[in-house]
Scaffold this motif. Structure first.
Motif, PDB file in Angstrom:
ATOM      1  N   THR A 102      67.442 -67.527  -9.312  1.00  0.00           N
ATOM      2  CA  THR A 102      68.626 -67.896 -10.075  1.00  0.00           C
ATOM      3  C   THR A 102      69.519 -69.118  -9.455  1.00  0.00           C
ATOM      4  O   THR A 102      69.201 -69.244  -8.251  1.00  0.00           O
ATOM      5  N   CYS A 103      70.171 -69.725 -10.469  1.00  0.00           N
ATOM      6  CA  CYS A 103      70.915 -70.953  -9.834  1.00  0.00           C
ATOM      7  C   CYS A 103      72.499 -70.645  -9.375  1.00  0.00           C
ATOM      8  O   CYS A 103      73.119 -71.499  -9.121  1.00  0.00           O
ATOM      9  N   ASP A 104      72.758 -69.078  -9.425  1.00  0.00           N
ATOM     10  CA  ASP A 104      74.169 -68.813  -8.963  1.00  0.00           C
ATOM     11  C   ASP A 104      73.954 -67.618  -8.600  1.00  0.00           C
ATOM     12  O   ASP A 104      73.288 -66.819  -9.088  1.00  0.00           O
ATOM     13  N   ALA A 105      74.894 -67.194  -7.260  1.00  0.00           N
ATOM     14  CA  ALA A 105      74.661 -65.931  -6.597  1.00  0.00           C
ATOM     15  C   ALA A 105      75.347 -64.890  -7.438  1.00  0.00           C
ATOM     16  O   ALA A 105      74.488 -63.493  -7.343  1.00  0.00           O
ATOM     17  N   PHE A 106      76.024 -64.926  -8.546  1.00  0.00           N
ATOM     18  CA  PHE A 106      76.626 -63.874  -9.254  1.00  0.00           C
ATOM     19  C   PHE A 106      75.414 -63.615 -10.337  1.00  0.00           C
ATOM     20  O   PHE A 106      75.210 -62.302 -10.471  1.00  0.00           O
ATOM     21  N   HIS A 107      74.681 -64.522 -10.604  1.00  0.00           N
ATOM     22  CA  HIS A 107      73.733 -64.385 -11.725  1.00  0.00           C
ATOM     23  C   HIS A 107      72.404 -63.230 -11.018  1.00  0.00           C
ATOM     24  O   HIS A 107      72.013 -62.379 -11.723  1.00  0.00           O
ATOM     25  N   ILE A 118      63.140 -55.817 -12.890  1.00  0.00           N
ATOM     26  CA  ILE A 118      62.844 -56.971 -12.132  1.00  0.00           C
ATOM     27  C   ILE A 118      63.201 -56.566 -10.510  1.00  0.00           C
ATOM     28  O   ILE A 118      64.510 -56.206 -10.421  1.00  0.00           O
ATOM     29  N   ARG A 119      62.286 -56.393  -9.780  1.00  0.00           N
ATOM     30  CA  ARG A 119      62.335 -56.080  -8.203  1.00  0.00           C
ATOM     31  C   ARG A 119      62.544 -57.120  -7.227  1.00  0.00           C
ATOM     32  O   ARG A 119      63.186 -56.921  -6.312  1.00  0.00           O
ATOM     33  N   HIS A 120      61.923 -58.378  -7.744  1.00  0.00           N
ATOM     34  CA  HIS A 120      62.225 -59.420  -6.845  1.00  0.00           C
ATOM     35  C   HIS A 120      62.928 -60.702  -7.338  1.00  0.00           C
ATOM     36  O   HIS A 120      62.709 -61.252  -8.389  1.00  0.00           O
ATOM     37  N   VAL A 121      64.355 -60.779  -6.852  1.00  0.00           N
ATOM     38  CA  VAL A 121      65.435 -61.844  -7.443  1.00  0.00           C
ATOM     39  C   VAL A 121      65.836 -62.374  -6.305  1.00  0.00           C
ATOM     40  O   VAL A 121      66.115 -61.927  -5.078  1.00  0.00           O
ATOM     41  N   ARG A 122      66.153 -63.791  -6.374  1.00  0.00           N
ATOM     42  CA  ARG A 122      66.413 -64.611  -5.294  1.00  0.00           C
ATOM     43  C   ARG A 122      67.482 -65.818  -5.752  1.00  0.00           C
ATOM     44  O   ARG A 122      66.995 -66.417  -6.806  1.00  0.00           O
ATOM     45  N   PHE A 123      68.563 -66.086  -5.005  1.00  0.00           N
ATOM     46  CA  PHE A 123      69.368 -67.094  -5.553  1.00  0.00           C
ATOM     47  C   PHE A 123      68.914 -68.373  -4.825  1.00  0.00           C
ATOM     48  O   PHE A 123      68.935 -68.130  -3.730  1.00  0.00           O
ATOM     49  N   LEU A 124      68.566 -69.517  -5.232  1.00  0.00           N
ATOM     50  CA  LEU A 124      68.280 -70.497  -4.759  1.00  0.00           C
ATOM     51  C   LEU A 124      69.209 -71.687  -5.622  1.00  0.00           C
ATOM     52  O   LEU A 124      68.879 -71.990  -6.995  1.00  0.00           O
ATOM     53  N   PRO A 125      70.150 -72.423  -5.046  1.00  0.00           N
ATOM     54  CA  PRO A 125      70.965 -73.433  -5.900  1.00  0.00           C
ATOM     55  C   PRO A 125      69.938 -74.548  -6.396  1.00  0.00           C
ATOM     56  O   PRO A 125      68.740 -74.980  -5.896  1.00  0.00           O
TER      57      PRO A 125
END
Length: 607
Positions: A102-107, A118-125
């Protein structure tokens, strides 16, 4: 090495399609072999069939959750450039092996709460694309630039009014007013507050459905504050160059300060590299970063952006960028005017921003982080430092000379030539433009040769373009156009052969001379098929056909211009024993001709 398939989809201004091109390089640097396919192409289905059993694909990567079904037993990874609510139905269909960036940590927090599948999620700007023009800061001609489309906020309010009726309309209106009066809140915070005010309790699943339903409120808030930020500048005497659709509809008593520029994403990218300030208004990313900010920093402009939790935690306003609060837009004009009147200070901010961005904020940096997280999610550790660079893979076509692949190739080379025309129309052709377009051409050539191995590029053209200098730009452009037109002519010739065969099969008793009935039918059909083409080479071929003449792969404009070269430039025809090809010397460089050309053929072609 792992093999990753990167899929291009459709996006406004081709933004995400360009992200894929740069993300591919990052995956290669992380040790992945890469294959890129265009889901919008006519040959996409064929390519997927060809790789199904013939090639190992470990990861399928796409933006905004498109085509997860193409993974089929492989790891599916996607980068979301919008709020997850906009892609709810796609995300609900992902399995436990999927990886979402995601492009937003809140997302990312939103996905963890409302998408248990969804088990694998990571914030990356987000990162940005930039044009490598090195224009000194004080010599830049654009003061303030904004890149992005414009929709009047009232249009979204009208949409909300048509979408919701009765009590739902009142609820949606209260959300819109809430976002307008408190721009620091997220859409989910706004929805939660409105539900709480009315004493409405919902399950997490129901809340997710409501987020998707009321997503137009998020779009309204974006358009409202984009309008207000630009309006704050132009109505306080700051001239703003805007690139994007819809700006002709911007209404203001000070419209003379809004300079609506024309041109596509590449022209806008060049403009940012010639700007002192690049304005950003977040697309409601309250804990994220935006492509415009990264692109500004990478281009050596001062990035002026509204605040977010991520920006505030990772940057100091006035050091590598400048921030302003949406709640106090009255501060924005003064900050911009200060930067424009204090060039030394602005230049230092721009230089520090560029140094940091090029060291850690490119798409290649982001893709290496993605690759590491992907490997961890697959239980294989991260990216090894100094790993071997991955290779560019090609579809292992068993069905050669496929028409769909040829049509896609024609569309791509046409796009390259249209981009060249776009640069001439809205900018100025520079060496960096030719380098960019030639790299696109080489990639097209490599992709096409996988299905059409007979496609070739002359050594003379390649050597000339690889060593092109600024002073030879005009000749380089002519040679490049000739190469593109020769590429087009090869596929047009293939179309001719197919049509001629159909005509022979239908009327085998007639000859196929240029003045014959078959030739006239062929000319009419070709005119109908390519009636919408704007390519000069296509028009020339069609005109010659209708006149009852033949045609070849050579662009007549080039021959007319260089056909009468003096002896000091055009020397004798030679023969390369190793290549088995004849050549003519032009400006001291060898210009090769196809095998089988006699000395007289070569002399006639260039003399």
């Amino acid at each position: 090495m792992k093999n990753v398939l990167l899929i291009k989809g459709q996006s406004q201004y081709d933004a995400m399609r360009n992200y894929i091109d740069e993300i591919e390089v990052g995956f290669q640097l992380a040790g992945f072999n890469t294959l890129v396919l265009d889901a919008m192409g006519k040959s996409f289905g064929l390519a997927m069939e060809e790789i199904k059993d013939a090639m190992q694909i470990d990861v399928v990567f796409a933006c905004n959750g498109i085509l997860p079904e193409t993974a089929a037993g492989r790891t599916y990874a996607t980068y979301l450039c919008d709020h997850p609510a906009a892609h709810r139905r796609r995300l609900m269909g992902l399995d436990g092996n999927a990886v979402v960036f995601t492009c937003d940590a809140f997302h990312a927090e939103y996905i963890r709460k409302y998408f248990p599948n969804i088990r694998h999620v990571r914030f990356l700007p987000l990162s940005g694309s930039f044009c490598p023009r090195e224009i000194p800061f004080r010599e830049r001609k654009n003061g303030v630039v904004f890149t992005g489309s414009y929709t009047p906020p009232a249009r979204y309010l009208d949409h909300i009014g048509r979408k919701f009726k009765g009590e739902l309309r009142g609820f949606a209106d209260s959300m819109a007013k809430g976002m307008e009066h408190d721009p620091g809140q997220t859409l989910e915070e706004c929805l939660g507050r409105r539900l709480g005010e009315r004493g409405i309790e919902v399950t997490d699943a129901e809340f997710g459905e409501l987020m998707e339903e009321f997503y137009p409120v998020d779009q309204y808030a974006r358009s409202l504050y984009r309008d207000r930020a630009v309006r704050a500048l132009v109505e306080n005497g700051v001239r703003v160059h805007v690139f994007g659709n819809g700006w002709d509809g911007f209404q203001s008593a000070h419209a003379e300060n809004l300079l609506v520029e024309k041109g596509d994403f590449y022209i806008a990218r060049k403009a940012v590299a010639d700007a002192k300030i690049s304005l950003n208004v977040m697309p409601w990313f309250k804990a994220g970063f935006q492509e415009r900010v990264a692109a500004a920093m990478l281009s050596g402009a001062v990035a002026v952006t509204d605040e977010s939790a991520y920006v505030n935690a990772n940057f100091v306003s006035g050091r590598e960028l400048v921030t302003y609060p949406l709640e106090h837009l009255e501060e924005l004009p003064e900050k911009v005017k200060h930067l424009l009147s204090h060039e030394g200070e602005a230049e230092e901010i721009a230089e520090r921003g560029k140094a940091r961005a090029r060291a850690e904020l490119t798409w290649q940096h982001r893709a290496i982080e993605m690759a590491g997280f992907l490997l961890e999610s697959m239980g294989e550790g991260g990216v090894a430092p100094g790993c071997q660079r991955g290779k560019v893979l090609q579809v292992p076509y068993t069905r050669r000379n496929n028409r769909a692949v040829g049509l896609d190739a024609l569309e791509r080379v046409g796009g390259i030539m249209r981009e060249l025309d776009e640069i001439h129309t809205h900018s100025r052709l520079e060496l960096c433009d030719m380098e960019y377009l030639y790299q696109r051409y080489l990639r097209l050539l490599a992709d096409t040769r996988a299905a059409f191995p007979e496609v070739w590029l002359g050594r003379f053209v390649d050597e000339y373009m690889e060593n092109l200098k600024e002073e030879d730009l005009e000749a380089g452009e002519e040679i490049f156009r000739m190469a593109c037109m020769q590429f087009q002519a090869m596929f047009l010739s293939a179309e001719n052969k197919a049509l001629e065969k159909r005509l022979r099969d239908a009327r085998p008793r007639h000859a196929s001379a240029f003045g014959s009935h078959e030739w006239k039918v062929l000319a009419r059909r070709m005119r109908e098929k390519y009636a919408g083409s704007r390519e000069r080479a296509v028009a020339e071929i069609l005109d010659r056909m209708e006149a009852g003449k033949g045609f070849s792969a050579y662009y007549q404009g080039f021959v007319d211009k260089y056909g009468k070269i003096g002896k000091e430039q055009l020397e004798e025809v030679g023969y390369d024993e190793a290549a088995g090809m004849r050549y003519a010397l032009w400006k001291g460089k060898r210009m090769y001709y196809p095998r089988g050309y006699s000395r007289e053929n070569v002399a006639a072609a260039v003399g």
